[in-house]
Design a protein around this motif. Structure first.
Motif: not given
Length: 160
Positions: A3-11, A64-71, A77-79
């Protein structure tokens, strides 16, 4: 779902070589109702020689090189960022941390024997103090003993 994560944008973002970090990342993303993304390295790190070079890369803090990320992590709000532990954090995660800006972070790591100072290094490279950290041994994942650790980690994130 907690509960409580609905309003938080998390990746949830992770790099995984043998699948342990991916397993934990997917479980965390499911509990937090988060978007999820795998960091993809442009170097082949699948073979023993590659693994030894990867550990050497980490010792030298070699980029190192990484591929371009989608997000875009800045839009969240939190990664939550996960890495396997080799001789420290994996080079792809170090690159991701250096290349991005974050509002808030939480870290998790998977490892064979010890995480040592990985979270300290991740904090220094990202410039952000994590709201929570989680270390999970590979054998805990293999035995299913990671469930309570992941649940407690997600609860800790919720409290912040």
């Amino acid at each position: 779902m907690l509960e409580g994560f609905e309003e938080m944008k998390i990746l949830v973002v992770y790099y995984s070589r043998h699948g342990h970090t991916e397993i934990v990342g997917k479980k965390i993303a499911k509990k937090l109702w988060a978007d999820i993304e795998e960091i993809k390295d442009t170097k082949d790190r699948e073979h023993l020689v590659s693994w030894e070079k990867s550990s050497f890369d980490e010792e030298l803090r070699a980029p190192t090189r990484i591929e371009e990320t989608r997000y875009n992590p800045g839009a969240y709000d939190l990664v939550v960022i996960g890495t396997p532990i080799w001789d420290g954090i994996s080079p792809p995660v170090r690159t991701y941390l250096k290349n991005n800006k974050f509002k808030k972070v939480a870290f998790f790591a998977t490892f064979g024997s010890a995480a040592e100072d990985a979270f300290y290094v991740m904090e220094k490279v990202s410039g952000k103090k994590p709201v929570a950290v989680l270390g999970v041994q590979d054998r805990q994942i293999d035995l299913g003993d990671d469930k309570k650790l992941i649940k407690d980690f997600c609860k800790e994130i919720k409290r912040k």
